[in-house]
Scaffold this motif. Structure first.
Motif, mmCIF file in Angstrom:
data_model
loop_
_atom_site.group_PDB
_atom_site.id
_atom_site.type_symbol
_atom_site.label_atom_id
_atom_site.label_comp_id
_atom_site.label_asym_id
_atom_site.label_seq_id
_atom_site.Cartn_x
_atom_site.Cartn_y
_atom_site.Cartn_z
ATOM 1 N N GLY A 30 75.518 -119.314 -36.047
ATOM 2 C CA GLY A 30 75.030 -117.961 -36.279
ATOM 3 C C GLY A 30 73.590 -117.795 -35.720
ATOM 4 O O GLY A 30 73.179 -118.557 -35.066
ATOM 5 N N TRP A 31 73.279 -116.609 -36.184
ATOM 6 C CA TRP A 31 71.995 -116.070 -35.626
ATOM 7 C C TRP A 31 70.879 -116.201 -36.948
ATOM 8 O O TRP A 31 71.332 -116.150 -38.206
ATOM 9 N N VAL A 32 69.617 -116.433 -36.614
ATOM 10 C CA VAL A 32 68.793 -116.746 -37.183
ATOM 11 C C VAL A 32 68.248 -115.397 -38.010
ATOM 12 O O VAL A 32 67.742 -114.502 -37.411
ATOM 13 N N GLN A 33 68.509 -115.165 -39.259
ATOM 14 C CA GLN A 33 68.316 -113.708 -39.895
ATOM 15 C C GLN A 33 66.849 -113.657 -40.338
ATOM 16 O O GLN A 33 66.129 -112.973 -40.280
ATOM 17 N N LYS A 34 66.396 -114.955 -40.838
ATOM 18 C CA LYS A 34 65.303 -115.103 -41.642
ATOM 19 C C LYS A 34 64.659 -116.341 -41.727
ATOM 20 O O LYS A 34 65.488 -117.270 -42.089
ATOM 21 N N ARG A 35 63.357 -116.389 -41.651
ATOM 22 C CA ARG A 35 62.998 -118.137 -41.696
ATOM 23 C C ARG A 35 61.844 -117.845 -42.517
ATOM 24 O O ARG A 35 60.965 -117.036 -42.524
ATOM 25 N N GLU A 67 61.590 -130.511 -37.368
ATOM 26 C CA GLU A 67 60.563 -129.764 -36.279
ATOM 27 C C GLU A 67 61.426 -128.553 -35.337
ATOM 28 O O GLU A 67 60.862 -127.571 -35.002
ATOM 29 N N ILE A 68 62.742 -128.832 -35.246
ATOM 30 C CA ILE A 68 63.525 -127.529 -34.576
ATOM 31 C C ILE A 68 63.536 -126.390 -35.241
ATOM 32 O O ILE A 68 63.183 -125.326 -34.861
ATOM 33 N N ALA A 69 63.619 -126.557 -36.781
ATOM 34 C CA ALA A 69 63.658 -125.503 -37.423
ATOM 35 C C ALA A 69 62.332 -124.755 -37.481
ATOM 36 O O ALA A 69 62.452 -123.709 -37.753
ATOM 37 N N ASP A 70 61.355 -125.565 -37.245
ATOM 38 C CA ASP A 70 59.933 -125.045 -37.401
ATOM 39 C C ASP A 70 59.732 -124.068 -36.262
ATOM 40 O O ASP A 70 58.915 -123.210 -36.292
ATOM 41 N N ARG A 71 60.332 -124.298 -35.142
ATOM 42 C CA ARG A 71 60.081 -123.333 -33.844
ATOM 43 C C ARG A 71 61.178 -122.256 -33.566
ATOM 44 O O ARG A 71 61.197 -121.441 -32.814
ATOM 45 N N LEU A 72 62.173 -122.190 -34.786
ATOM 46 C CA LEU A 72 63.222 -121.152 -34.724
ATOM 47 C C LEU A 72 62.607 -119.915 -34.957
ATOM 48 O O LEU A 72 61.469 -119.677 -35.635
ATOM 49 N N ARG A 73 63.114 -118.854 -34.209
ATOM 50 C CA ARG A 73 62.484 -117.470 -34.468
ATOM 51 C C ARG A 73 63.861 -116.569 -34.846
ATOM 52 O O ARG A 73 64.927 -116.932 -34.643
ATOM 53 N N SER A 74 63.462 -115.186 -35.040
ATOM 54 C CA SER A 74 64.500 -114.399 -35.445
ATOM 55 C C SER A 74 65.451 -114.247 -34.254
ATOM 56 O O SER A 74 65.262 -114.225 -33.135
ATOM 57 N N GLU A 75 66.898 -114.251 -34.532
ATOM 58 C CA GLU A 75 67.852 -113.942 -33.760
ATOM 59 C C GLU A 75 68.128 -115.047 -32.767
ATOM 60 O O GLU A 75 69.136 -114.930 -31.737
ATOM 61 N N LEU A 111 71.427 -122.872 -29.484
ATOM 62 C CA LEU A 111 72.568 -122.553 -28.444
ATOM 63 C C LEU A 111 71.826 -121.450 -27.818
ATOM 64 O O LEU A 111 72.108 -121.092 -26.626
ATOM 65 N N ALA A 112 70.903 -120.570 -28.277
ATOM 66 C CA ALA A 112 70.250 -119.530 -27.290
ATOM 67 C C ALA A 112 69.254 -119.091 -28.128
ATOM 68 O O ALA A 112 69.019 -118.781 -29.329
ATOM 69 N N GLU A 113 68.141 -118.884 -27.209
ATOM 70 C CA GLU A 113 66.946 -118.387 -27.996
ATOM 71 C C GLU A 113 66.988 -116.919 -27.744
ATOM 72 O O GLU A 113 67.921 -116.219 -27.160
ATOM 73 N N SER A 114 65.768 -116.457 -28.492
ATOM 74 C CA SER A 114 65.827 -114.843 -28.338
ATOM 75 C C SER A 114 64.670 -114.258 -28.404
ATOM 76 O O SER A 114 63.555 -114.933 -29.066
ATOM 77 N N GLU A 115 64.352 -113.191 -27.691
ATOM 78 C CA GLU A 115 63.206 -112.361 -27.870
ATOM 79 C C GLU A 115 63.055 -111.774 -29.109
ATOM 80 O O GLU A 115 63.783 -111.641 -29.785
ATOM 81 N N THR A 116 61.882 -111.424 -29.517
ATOM 82 C CA THR A 116 61.588 -110.630 -30.661
ATOM 83 C C THR A 116 62.268 -109.420 -30.745
ATOM 84 O O THR A 116 61.930 -108.572 -29.590
ATOM 85 N N PRO A 117 63.115 -109.055 -31.645
ATOM 86 C CA PRO A 117 63.919 -107.945 -31.182
ATOM 87 C C PRO A 117 63.177 -106.792 -31.659
ATOM 88 O O PRO A 117 62.122 -106.571 -32.491
ATOM 89 N N PRO A 118 63.463 -105.599 -30.860
ATOM 90 C CA PRO A 118 62.583 -104.246 -31.131
ATOM 91 C C PRO A 118 62.612 -103.736 -32.191
ATOM 92 O O PRO A 118 62.089 -102.853 -32.695
#
Length: 591
Positions: A30-35, A67-75, A111-118
RNA sequence: GGGGACGUAGCGAAGUGGUUUAACGCGUCGGCCUGUCACGCCGAAGAUCGCGGGUUCAAAUCCCGUCGUCCUCGCCA
């Protein structure tokens, strides 16, 4: 649960995971909703189409995953393996469907990184609609929009199920077809093969469904895309979807009941109970009482005819209008006598929008009648006015004097305005009704000719056929609209299935024989070859879903809608085309 | 074609009867944090105020034009 989850991309949807899974290993995607980062403990909310699950990453469980979780960002899109565990008692989140459990994450793959959504991917996101449309794929990730898509899917499925069970066949009809006179402006498509000729996109599959009746299909439906090149509104898009239905050996009452049953099934999707045998009111009653052919009957405040009070009045404005084919109509606002002058001015602006020259008002108070025109009226006229409108103390009477149509429609809009402003409309009511006995024609002054109220293939009521020659404006159509809460959600009619009658209607519409033959010849010919009596209806699918989901805009129930200038902010359609494309079509621009 | 509203950091917005360091919240970035779920705390970056022109000593603010988004009348058989 089987053990070899490791190689699966996904073992479960988020929403499935509950207390029964405690102790089991699952793989979710799924998508990272919130960290939420707590130093050596990180909480990640993972969102998929079904819902949200909280995953905890703990250094002591897996340094690598942490460590991977630490680098996760929204979406970011991730795959996570974890063990389901109960949350500590005092950390259960009752607001969350999966709030009793969480995943202990020990492996994670981005599986896929994301830009910060607008904008934030969440309901009630306070964002301009233009930005939402530009990034529609992000907008559709919001639960609210996802649910609207799902509701629409369910409505389409329910429709197909119901009609299939009732023996209807779903048949496709052409999108590239021909332009026909009458109706809305067509979207045109140039033909490369046939120089100088154009297809038109269908405004509805009307002619084809009638031809299918001639073809012996007997019971047809289609979830059909329709195109109309007119200006847009909150509930109007240039392409929209109809539930299009037609049957042979048509019996109006039986058919209308069947459609009520279908609507009942559809609205069950939104847990809305629908009682069969909808009220039926005539077009005339609707216009007289509500100033609209799609009345909102969730509240009263009916319009009353006050003309006869003023036939002899000393108030010239009213008397002259009444004696020159005009009318004075009005409505009562209970408890409205304390409206300020400024408030009443605003109400006057409402009726002026619809062509009224002004709004007369009477406030009935303890000290008597207050009104700028009371001094021109006799006591008798005032008391008749009170009687007709059933006025009590503290009520306000609002009157519009004008031709019939201006008077009732402006008051009708005023009524809706007041109903909303005074909170008279209960949102949990669903008032279905049929409006019947529409006029077959209306008069177009500009072109000095009759026009179809519905469309040229609508049959007149049998008992009115004799009026066609001498009094066509009083011919009623065998037509019916289904109305819900003031919104027309569907409309249909019995169709003409005899050539002679169809030709007569064309004549009355001043469509020449030559033009009728050219544009509708194929339909007329079909009527020569044993076309059964038939009729049908078309429902506005988008409008139905709009009501089911409680949206104010049709754009919120269409995945990729157009903006007010009929363009897509996402794809930037319509766009320019190359010179060579134009050349192939033998087109030259002149702008 | 007409009427109306709006346009100020990535987003939402305050300020607009002339002079401010252009608020605030969300988000973003960095640091700290083991029970958060609107996490918290500390710090930081980010705006030529839609665009063009005009008035003025001085314009986000006033005027004209233009572009964009929305609502609406006409239009939508």
């Amino acid at each position: 649960m089987e053990s070899n989850v490791i190689n699966k991309l996904r073992s479960n949807k988020n929403a499935e995971i509950n207390k029964d899974f405690i102790g089991e290993k699952v793989v979710i995607c799924g998508w990272v909703q919130k960290r939420r980062d707590h130093g050596s403990l990180i909480f990640i909310d993972i969102r998929d189409r079904s819902g949200i699950v909280q995953v905890v990453f703990d250094q002591s469980i897996s340094e690598e995953a942490f460590e991977i979780a630490d680098r996760l960002r929204s979406e970011y899109v991730v795959k996570i393996e974890g063990k389901v565990r109960a949350r500590p008692n005092d950390n259960i989140n009752p607001e969350m469907a999966t709030g009793e459990i969480e995943l202990e994450g020990y492996d994670i793959e981005v599986l896929a990184e994301s830009e910060t959504p607008p904008f934030l991917i969440e309901d009630n996101a306070d964002v301009g609609e233009d930005l939402r449309l530009e990034y529609r794929y992000l907008d559709l990730r919001r639960p609210e929009m996802r649910d609207a898509l799902k509701t629409k899917h369910l409505v389409m499925q329910k429709t197909r199920q119901f009609l299939t069970k009732r023996d209807y066949w779903e048949v496709e009809t052409p999108i590239l077809t021909r332009s026909t006179p009458e109706g809305a402006r067509d979207y045109l498509v140039p033909s490369r093969v046939n120089k100088g000729k154009f297809y038109a996109l269908p405004q509805s599959p009307q002619l084809f469904k009638q031809l299918l009746m001639s073809s012996g299909v007997e019971k047809y439906f289609q979830i059909a895309r329709c195109f109309r090149d007119e200006d847009l509104r909150a509930n109007r898009q240039p392409e929209f979807t109809q539930i299009d239905i037609e049957i042979s050996f048509f019996e109006q009452d039986k058919f209308m009941l069947e459609m009520e049953e279908m609507i009942k099934d559809i609205f069950a999707i939104g847990d809305i109970e629908v009682d069969l045998n909808f009220d039926r009111i005539t077009y005339k009653e609707a216009m007289d009482n509500y100033g609209s052919d799609s009345p909102d009957t969730r509240f009263g405040m009916k319009i009353k005819d006050l003309s006869e009070i003023f036939t002899e009045s000393k108030f010239n404005v009213f008397r002259n209008i009444v004696n020159n084919d005009g009318t004075v109509r009005g409505l009562k606002v209970s408890g409205g006598a304390d409206f300020s002058r400024g408030q009443i001015d605003k109400l006057e602006d409402v009726v002026k929008t619809y062509g009224a020259k002004g709004l007369a008002w009477f406030a009935f108070t303890d000290e008597g009648v207050k009104s700028p025109i009371a001094k021109f009226l006799s006591e008798e006229e005032i008391s008749k006015l009170k009687e007709k409108l059933e006025v009590e103390n503290n009520d306000l009477a609002l009157l519009v004097a004008a031709d019939y149509k201006t008077s009732v429609t402006s008051l009708g809009h005023l009524r809706l305005h007041l109903g909303e402003k005074l909170n008279l409309i209960s949102e949990d009511r669903f008032d279905f009704l049929w409006v019947v006995d529409f006029p077959l024609f209306h008069y177009n002054d500009e072109e000095d000719r009759l026009e179809s109220e519905h469309h040229p293939f609508t049959a007149p009521k049998v008992e009115d056929i004799d009026l066609l020659d001498d009094d066509p404006l009083n011919v009623r159509a065998a037509a019916y609209d289904m109305v819900l809460n003031g919104e027309e959600i569907g409309g249909g009619s019995k169709r003409i299935h005899r050539r002679s009658l169809q030709e007569k209607v064309f004549r009355l519409l001043k469509i020449s024989k030559a033009e009728a033959d050219e544009k509708f010849g194929f339909l007329l010919k079909a009527l020569d070859y044993g076309t059964p009596p038939h009729g049908g209806v078309a429902f506005g699918l988008d409008r139905i879903v709009m009501i089911l989901t409680g949206k104010d805009s049709i754009r919120d129930v269409i995945a990729f809608p157009k903006n007010q200038k009929a363009g897509s902010l996402l794809t930037k359609a319509p766009g320019e085309v190359s010179k060579s494309q134009l050349d192939e079509l033998n087109l030259k621009l002149d702008i």
